[in-house]
Design a protein around this motif. Structure first.
Motif, mmCIF file in Angstrom:
data_model
loop_
_atom_site.group_PDB
_atom_site.id
_atom_site.type_symbol
_atom_site.label_atom_id
_atom_site.label_comp_id
_atom_site.label_asym_id
_atom_site.label_seq_id
_atom_site.Cartn_x
_atom_site.Cartn_y
_atom_site.Cartn_z
ATOM 1 N N GLY A 186 0.867 -1.162 0.000
ATOM 2 C CA GLY A 186 0.000 0.000 0.000
ATOM 3 C C GLY A 186 0.907 1.216 0.000
ATOM 4 N N LEU A 187 0.737 2.100 -0.940
ATOM 5 C CA LEU A 187 1.664 3.224 -1.110
ATOM 6 C C LEU A 187 1.270 4.438 -0.265
ATOM 7 N N LEU A 188 2.285 5.212 0.093
ATOM 8 C CA LEU A 188 2.033 6.486 0.753
ATOM 9 C C LEU A 188 1.526 7.483 -0.289
ATOM 10 N N PHE A 193 -9.740 0.270 10.088
ATOM 11 C CA PHE A 193 -8.861 -0.681 9.410
ATOM 12 C C PHE A 193 -8.922 -2.052 10.095
ATOM 13 N N LEU A 194 -8.829 -2.064 11.419
ATOM 14 C CA LEU A 194 -8.869 -3.315 12.178
ATOM 15 C C LEU A 194 -10.152 -4.092 11.927
ATOM 16 N N SER A 195 -11.251 -3.377 11.824
ATOM 17 C CA SER A 195 -12.551 -4.036 11.651
ATOM 18 C C SER A 195 -12.652 -4.770 10.323
ATOM 19 N N LYS A 196 -11.778 -4.442 9.382
ATOM 20 C CA LYS A 196 -11.841 -5.047 8.051
ATOM 21 C C LYS A 196 -10.778 -6.118 7.821
ATOM 22 N N VAL A 197 -9.861 -6.282 8.780
ATOM 23 C CA VAL A 197 -8.811 -7.292 8.645
ATOM 24 C C VAL A 197 -9.286 -8.600 9.277
ATOM 25 N N PRO A 198 -9.228 -9.723 8.566
ATOM 26 C CA PRO A 198 -9.648 -11.010 9.130
ATOM 27 C C PRO A 198 -8.880 -11.356 10.403
ATOM 28 N N ASN A 199 -9.525 -12.068 11.315
ATOM 29 C CA ASN A 199 -8.915 -12.403 12.608
ATOM 30 C C ASN A 199 -7.699 -13.314 12.478
ATOM 31 N N LEU A 235 -4.033 -1.513 1.019
ATOM 32 C CA LEU A 235 -3.556 -2.641 1.825
ATOM 33 C C LEU A 235 -4.662 -3.678 2.011
ATOM 34 N N LEU A 236 -5.853 -3.209 2.345
ATOM 35 C CA LEU A 236 -6.978 -4.100 2.599
ATOM 36 C C LEU A 236 -7.356 -4.902 1.358
ATOM 37 N N LYS A 237 -7.320 -4.257 0.199
ATOM 38 C CA LYS A 237 -7.678 -4.945 -1.042
ATOM 39 C C LYS A 237 -6.709 -6.073 -1.363
ATOM 40 N N GLY A 238 -5.465 -5.933 -0.861
ATOM 41 C CA GLY A 238 -4.461 -6.951 -1.160
ATOM 42 C C GLY A 238 -4.547 -8.178 -0.275
ATOM 43 N N ILE A 239 -5.344 -8.118 0.804
ATOM 44 C CA ILE A 239 -5.462 -9.253 1.723
ATOM 45 C C ILE A 239 -6.290 -10.365 1.090
ATOM 46 N N THR A 241 -2.742 -14.495 2.972
ATOM 47 C CA THR A 241 -2.052 -13.430 3.688
ATOM 48 C C THR A 241 -1.830 -13.804 5.149
ATOM 49 N N LYS A 242 -0.580 -13.697 5.603
ATOM 50 C CA LYS A 242 -0.231 -14.029 6.984
ATOM 51 C C LYS A 242 -0.116 -12.790 7.872
ATOM 52 N N CYS A 243 0.292 -11.662 7.287
ATOM 53 C CA CYS A 243 0.596 -10.486 8.114
ATOM 54 C C CYS A 243 0.429 -9.196 7.323
ATOM 55 N N VAL A 244 0.014 -8.145 8.032
ATOM 56 C CA VAL A 244 -0.033 -6.794 7.460
ATOM 57 C C VAL A 244 0.871 -5.908 8.310
ATOM 58 N N TYR A 245 1.795 -5.203 7.653
ATOM 59 C CA TYR A 245 2.729 -4.315 8.367
ATOM 60 C C TYR A 245 2.423 -2.857 8.047
#
Length: 301
Positions: free
Chosen positions: A95-97, A145-151, A113-117, A121-125
């Protein structure tokens, strides 16, 4: 010929009695851990201390990500994280600045970033304050952001520059740990305090992640000297305020100098900031050196 029945077990039990603790992980339970627990209002099962920043993120890579897996990360990013993705041969999406000239912000495109999950996917930094712009992700942005990332996807929040920021709207990862068991927050000592021998870094996480990681830590890395330095830094509030004021004053001095030279700069919450210019770097360096300001190439990003 083999050992007589039961002898191997007796030898093993005798050795365990005589060398109990040798070459085993000695769980650190010293004053620094207690101070961090008090400071962050967390339990010991939420804090993992490492000898340096690189050891912390490498451990997470080894346990939870591994080779040939997939991660999502901001870009540009911490150079050592980037190095690990190459060593582990991970499939990395970015995900670019993005820069907003009107608002004078440089922020992460979190939707990208979210679209790429995906299922691999193991990790988002991501970092806050950002390791490039020095600007923080807001609490609201991070919560969304947290609400959209899988547990089942780990979120690695790099907050190694957190102590610099006075942004009351900026995210403090600790506030989200209790409800997000897949969140890891990294903090450090050496970026703010700048003490050469104080390299310790620590991770804040759920007890579940703590249990996984602590079992693989074979050496107590907190020696008496580093513990003493870290405690002095955490307990000496006057020193903390003095450093912060000195950095702010010097940053303001630099920014006024840029204003005189018509060089555009971007506001930052940290001890570094971005500038916009087409001028030659060596000429800018020479101009700064005349004002007793040293420009150096960062190895962090």
């Amino acid at each position: 010929y083999g050992s007589p029945p039961g002898l191997k077990k007796k030898i093993q039990e005798n050795l365990e009695t005589k060398i109990d603790g040798v070459n085993q992980y000695t769980q650190y339970d010293g004053e620094l851990l207690k101070k961090l627990m008090e400071l962050h209002k967390l339990k010991k099962e939420n804090i993992l201390i490492f000898k340096d920043e690189e050891s912390a993120i490498k451990k997470i890579f080894e346990i939870f990500i591994g080779k040939y897996q997939e991660v999502q990360a901001e870009f540009p990013l911490w150079s050592y994280f980037f190095q690990l993705t190459k060593e582990m041969k991970t499939n990395t999406g970015y995900g670019l600045l993005k820069m907003d000239d009107k608002e004078q912000t440089v922020s992460l495109n979190m939707e990208e970033l979210l679209k790429g999950i995906n299922s691999n996917t193991k990790c988002v930094y991501l970092s806050s304050p950002n390791t490039i712009s020095g600007q923080s992700i807001t609490k609201t942005e991070f919560e969304k952001f947290l609400s959209k990332v899988p547990n089942n996807v780990m979120i690695y929040l790099d907050q190694r520059y957190f102590e610099f920021s006075d942004n009351t709207q900026g995210v403090n990862g600790i506030d989200f740990l209790s409800k997000n068991k897949n969140l890891i927050v990294q903090r450090s000592f050496n970026n703010f305090y700048g003490i050469k021998d104080l390299s310790l870094s620590y991770l804040l996480c759920s007890s579940k992640i703590y249990n996984f990681v602590s079992k693989t830590m074979s050496v107590n890395v907190v020696d008496d000297y580093q513990e003493m330095l870290a405690l002095y830094c955490l307990e000496d509030i006057a020193y903390y305020k003095r450093i912060k004021k000195k950095m702010k004053d010097e940053k303001t001095r630099m920014q006024k100098l840029y204003d005189k030279k018509y060089i555009k700069w971007i506001p930052s919450e940290t001890n570094y900031f971005l500038i916009q210019t087409t001028r030659d770097v060596d000429k800018i360096r020479s101009m700064l050196e005349k004002q007793d300001i040293v420009l150096y190439q960062s190895m962090d990003t």
